[in-house]
Every structure is written in C-alpha cells, then in structure tokens.
Motif scaffolding. Sequence first.
Motif, mmCIF file in Angstrom:
data_model
loop_
_atom_site.group_PDB
_atom_site.id
_atom_site.type_symbol
_atom_site.label_atom_id
_atom_site.label_comp_id
_atom_site.label_asym_id
_atom_site.label_seq_id
_atom_site.Cartn_x
_atom_site.Cartn_y
_atom_site.Cartn_z
ATOM 1 N N ASN A 61 1.945 -4.667 4.465
ATOM 2 C CA ASN A 61 1.131 -4.753 5.681
ATOM 3 C C ASN A 61 0.405 -6.085 5.770
ATOM 4 O OD1 ASN A 61 0.774 -1.510 4.974
ATOM 5 N ND2 ASN A 61 1.067 -2.030 7.123
ATOM 6 N N ASP A 75 1.647 -3.409 15.820
ATOM 7 C CA ASP A 75 0.632 -2.734 16.639
ATOM 8 C C ASP A 75 -0.374 -3.737 17.184
ATOM 9 O OD1 ASP A 75 1.714 -0.294 16.096
ATOM 10 O OD2 ASP A 75 0.344 0.169 14.451
ATOM 11 N N ASP A 77 6.794 -2.522 12.208
ATOM 12 C CA ASP A 77 5.906 -1.849 13.153
ATOM 13 C C ASP A 77 4.889 -2.912 13.568
ATOM 14 O OD1 ASP A 77 4.473 -0.013 14.567
ATOM 15 O OD2 ASP A 77 3.404 0.760 12.821
ATOM 16 N N SER A 121 0.838 -1.199 0.000
ATOM 17 C CA SER A 121 0.000 0.000 0.000
ATOM 18 C C SER A 121 0.864 1.236 0.000
ATOM 19 C CB SER A 121 -0.881 0.019 1.244
ATOM 20 O OG SER A 121 -0.062 0.055 2.393
ATOM 21 N N GLU A 122 0.253 2.315 -0.492
ATOM 22 C CA GLU A 122 0.954 3.608 -0.472
ATOM 23 C C GLU A 122 1.037 4.084 0.974
ATOM 24 O OE1 GLU A 122 1.662 3.183 -4.190
ATOM 25 O OE2 GLU A 122 2.407 4.905 -3.009
ATOM 26 N N PHE A 176 4.558 0.400 1.692
ATOM 27 C CA PHE A 176 4.553 -0.491 2.850
ATOM 28 C C PHE A 176 4.095 -1.885 2.449
ATOM 29 C CE2 PHE A 176 5.063 1.911 6.821
ATOM 30 C CZ PHE A 176 5.064 3.198 6.346
ATOM 31 N N MET A 211 0.348 6.131 4.096
ATOM 32 C CA MET A 211 -0.943 6.782 4.300
ATOM 33 C C MET A 211 -0.819 8.224 4.740
ATOM 34 S SD MET A 211 -4.095 5.283 6.421
ATOM 35 C CE MET A 211 -5.617 6.216 6.668
ATOM 36 N N TYR A 212 0.078 8.516 5.670
ATOM 37 C CA TYR A 212 0.074 9.863 6.249
ATOM 38 C C TYR A 212 1.220 10.706 5.729
ATOM 39 C CZ TYR A 212 -2.876 7.198 9.416
ATOM 40 O OH TYR A 212 -3.837 6.370 9.928
ATOM 41 N N ARG A 236 -6.688 3.998 15.417
ATOM 42 C CA ARG A 236 -6.856 4.390 14.005
ATOM 43 C C ARG A 236 -7.266 3.197 13.142
ATOM 44 N NH1 ARG A 236 -3.195 7.179 16.234
ATOM 45 N NH2 ARG A 236 -1.416 5.839 15.759
ATOM 46 N N ARG A 283 -8.099 2.585 8.495
ATOM 47 C CA ARG A 283 -6.996 1.975 7.760
ATOM 48 C C ARG A 283 -7.394 0.706 7.042
ATOM 49 N NH1 ARG A 283 -2.062 2.617 12.189
ATOM 50 N NH2 ARG A 283 -1.673 4.815 11.697
HETATM 51 N N1 PMM Z 1 0.503 2.168 3.913
HETATM 52 C C1 PMM Z 1 0.866 2.358 5.178
HETATM 53 N N2 PMM Z 1 0.983 3.616 5.646
HETATM 54 C C2 PMM Z 1 1.345 3.831 6.935
HETATM 55 N N3 PMM Z 1 1.441 5.076 7.389
HETATM 56 C C3 PMM Z 1 1.766 5.282 8.677
HETATM 57 C C4 PMM Z 1 1.976 4.218 9.531
HETATM 58 C C5 PMM Z 1 2.268 4.512 10.950
HETATM 59 O O1 PMM Z 1 1.527 3.574 11.705
HETATM 60 P P1 PMM Z 1 1.477 3.693 13.316
HETATM 61 O O2 PMM Z 1 0.617 4.896 13.619
HETATM 62 O O3 PMM Z 1 0.845 2.410 13.732
HETATM 63 O O4 PMM Z 1 2.918 3.819 13.756
HETATM 64 N N4 PMM Z 1 1.921 2.937 9.100
HETATM 65 C C6 PMM Z 1 1.602 2.734 7.796
HETATM 66 C C7 PMM Z 1 1.487 1.416 7.248
HETATM 67 O O5 PMM Z 1 1.724 0.434 7.966
HETATM 68 N N5 PMM Z 1 1.124 1.279 5.967
#
Ligand code: PMM
Length: 536
Positions: A73, A115, A113, A60-61, A71, A63-64, A140, A144
């Motif tokens: 995932n 979570d 990462d 995936s692209e 990424f 996100m933020y 979040r 997502r």
């Molecule tokens: N595509 C994608 N974008 C992302 N952007 C931010 C975070 C940061 O995630 P966090 O808030 O759990 O650290 N994780 C991703 C991710 O895993 N995949």
Amino acid sequence: EVFDLPAVQVTPVVSGKPSVAYLAFGTNVGNRLANIQCAIDLLNANADVIVRKTSSIFESEPMYFQNQPQFLNGCLEIETRLSPNDLLRLCKHIEYEDLKRVKEFENGPRSIDLDIILYKNGNGEDIVMSTADLVVPHPRLIERTFVMEPLCELVPPNEVHPVTAEPIINHLNQVYEQLNDEDVLCKLIPLPKINGADRFLKFKNKLIKDTVSGRLTAATVSPTLTMGIVNTTPDSFSDGGKLGNDVSSQLLRIKEMVQDVLSLNEQVIIDIGGCSTRPNSAQATLDEELERTISLIRAVRACDSLPQEKVILSIDTYQSEVAQQAIEAGVDIVNDISGGKFDSNMFTVLANNPAVAYAMSHIRGDIQSMSKLTVYDSEDYNEDAVTEYCYGHEFQNKDSTTLIRALARELAVQYKGALDMGVKSWQIILDPGVGFAKNADQNLDIIRSIHVLKNYSVLKNSEFVNFRNKPILIGPSRKKFIGNITGETSAADRDISTGSVASACVGYGADIIRVHNTANCVKSIKMADSIYRQTR
Ligand SMILES: Nc1nc2ncc(COP(=O)(O)O)nc2c(=O)[nH]1
Ligand SMILES: Nc1nc2ncc(COP(=O)(O)O)nc2c(=O)[nH]1
C-alpha cells in the motif's frame, strides 16, 4: 463509519487552477511493485494528471478478509484538472482495463486498487461529497493505517480531515494507540529481483508505551542491518589497501563478511567502494573506479556459493557512470556520500531504476574543502517562511537541535531535488554523513540526534518535505572522532570502540550501520537490538 455527507458536492471545482488529490493504492496480486509503477505511469500518461509525490511502500496484512496475500500500500499526491467523478473514471479504467483487475468479491485480492482519499479544488478547498459512486473523503480513511501512514508522509502535520476537522495524524495515532498488531505496517525498500523473487529491505516501526510514563513513542522494532565495507582503493584510510586489487582475495573477504553477518541476521549489505573519501584524499578517476569495482560486483553475483537473495550489494560512489554500470553488474543500492551534489546526472540514473535504492548522505563542499565547512549557524530564514517539525510537533527547544535541523534542511534540498527528478521516495535512505563537514563534537551530536532526523519534516513556502519513515544509514566505523576520544591513533585499532558506537547508533534509532569489522560489530549490533528493539 460512513459520515452523513451532503448528497452533492458543495465546493465547485475551480476552473483554471489545477486541483490536488491524494490517491491510495493497494495491490496483492501479480508483480505488485510493477503494478504500482504501472499505475503511476498510466496516471502520468493522462494529459490532465501529474503525479507530484509518491509515499513509501508498506506491506500489511489484509484488513477485512484474511486469507489472501499481503498487500503493498501507499499514497500518491497528484495535480489534476479532472473533476472527482472524471478522476474516478480514470482510476477505474486503470484498474479494470489496463491492469485487468478482476473483482471476485468485496475486499478480495486485486492487481491494483486506486482510491480517491482527499480532493482539493484549485483554491485548496476540500471537496466533500457523497454519491452512489463516490464518497470523498474516503469513508474508511480514518480506520486504515495502510492509508493514513503513507498519507501522513505527504501532507503537513496540520492537515485536518475535512469532515471531522481533526488533524489526520491524530486519527492515525488514535488507531495506533489501540496497539493492534494488524495495524502495524512494514515499510519496504524495493530491491532488484533475483531469480524472480521479490527482494526488499524491511523496516517495522510501532508505538511503544513507555513503562513508567505510559507515553507512546515511535520506535523501530525490526533488526538493524549491518553494511560491511569493502574498500578496493589502494589508499583507503581505514584498511590501507590491505585487500589489494585482485578480485579473488576481495571475494574471499566478502564471503567471510557474509558469513559473519548472516550468522546473526536474515540479510547482509556489502558496500563496495573504489574511491577513498577520507578528508583531502586523492579522488579516483572514472576509469580507476570502474576498474576497481565492476569486475568485483560481477564476481560476487556469479558466485553460486553465496546466497544471492540475502546478499545485498551496494556501490559506494558519487559518479553516475559508475552507479549506472554497477546497477547493470548487479548492485541493489547506490551509496552516494555527496547526496547527488557531485554529479548532476546521479538522480536521473536512480529515476530510471526505481527498484534500486539510493543512500543519500549530507555533505558540504567537497573532499578537499569539507573539513573547513563546519559552522552550522542558528537559522536565518530571512527570505522563506519555514516551519520545522519533529514527530509532527513544532520544535520547542531549538538551541539543542541547531546542528541537526541545519543538516536536515540542507539534506531536504537534495531530497526534494531527487524527487523533482523522478526518484521515488521509496528508494531513498538518508545518512547524516558522519565525518563529512562535521568536527569531532558534531559527529557525537549527530549520533545523539538520529531519532530527530528520522522524524523531521519541514514546510517551506508551502513545499512540504517529510523524512517520516526514511531509514537512517550511519557510517562511524574507525573514524577520527573515535580515535580523538579513545587515543587509538591508528584506524585499524578502533574496531572495539566502533562496536560501542554502533550500539549507541542502534539506541538512537539508526536502521543500517556501515562497518569495516563485521565479525566484531555484528555482535554489538545484535546485542543492542535485543536491548533496544526487543528483537531476539
Ligand atoms: N492491508 C490491506 N487490506 C485491505 N483490505 C481491503 C481492501 C479493500 O479496499 P477498498 O475498500 O478500498 O476496495 N484493501 C486493503 C488494502 O489495500 N490493504
Ligand atoms: N553512506 C556512507 N558512505 C560512506 N562511505 C565512505 C565513508 C568514508 O569512510 P571509509 O573510507 O572508511 O569507507 N563514510 C561513509 C559514510 O559515513 N556513510
């Protein structure tokens, strides 16, 4: 939004029975697949954690924060005796100590990462908590798709979000219904690296709004893959051993097929088989099968005029020793028409090679008996509480889906057996087995039901098996059910009709089509893609 959750956890972790937690993983730095595999191994290395299920891997692209690598995932289902806080400490240790994550800035690049998304105590009650260090469920989660899509592979459709009390699959559909491109994910099937480059089969599904009703349905929008057949057996029903057994003529034919398919696609799959599996055919011995396949695989991989990264090699075998040696010789996929039923060591071979894909087919009986095992009765669940779903909803009209549901239930047993032996769900491709324990009409019915198999899930005695996001391989080429309708008694005459069948398979959602005549069928498949999948 972050929910205003109670400051302390309201449901005690029940001692004695293990808890169940769902973790989300993300990685976009380094060897991303190795990071994922390593994190899973490190979790399993902890005495208080068992990784019970893995989801698909999605690309995936970001996100933020956009300008960073894409990424990978996915989600894990674990059984654990650790409390939420101790589980968080373990995840952080894996991230920062073991996998040397360096946190440059919020939402920045990371090697891994982990979570905590959901946490259920030994009684299956959801823990809801919010402290400075840890918020469960993840705050979040419902924005997502890169978390909810893999999570919806692991939890049943009736699983509700512990705070909103809405089914998680509804939250996922609400995000998809916004039709934002960045929410669309690419499902990846990892393949062994060549020249250090990552190689994947990629499948992209998205919700398409029906032009008339406005209804949203899931549709595959990525190109359908063509799998060219190379039967190196002297008696294969469909090409009568035309190839002969000299490697140089077989290699020449493979180069032609590669050229045919790459002229219209990014990737080509070549399926090498050393044992004919037409009904009642004599089965090759292990030595015969090895002798007919391994040297050819090596010759393909040694051929520097072939674009190796784009040439995906598959071995068509149900013998684990052949699969093992073919993997060592350089195949990317094990194509097993028995779905692991003919050789109890096959799943172990795949579990030991997590970057090799596994095409698992449905069959009944064996090559000699399968043609007589074609009665698919309506379900008689006398002993088990079984609930079946399609697209996340319980089946309404069961009569028209008796065959595909019986087939799916039988395939689900093999699928669960493979996962229990350590095969990762991201390795698996499903094949309904056209012509294996099916009569002519049932083969047509299966083709019409491909989209049902693709979106099928079943809950049996609290064990949930989900085929969501599983690519479907189908092998109709030159088979008897075609000749029954077209009157073409010789298999080799059925290529035009096979092209029509291939287009229908694309229309019903097949992701990979296995054909003999690649020159002819790749065009049919390309046309079908441009009509059914809006891909040019
Ligand atoms: N595509 C994608 N974008 C992302 N952007 C931010 C975070 C940061 O995630 P966090 O808030 O759990 O650290 N994780 C991703 C991710 O895993 N995949
Ligand atoms: N995955 C898969 N593999 C297969 N291998 C052989 C045959 C028998 O046909 P062939 O002898 O023409 O290869 N059919 C299939 C099939 O339908 N699916």
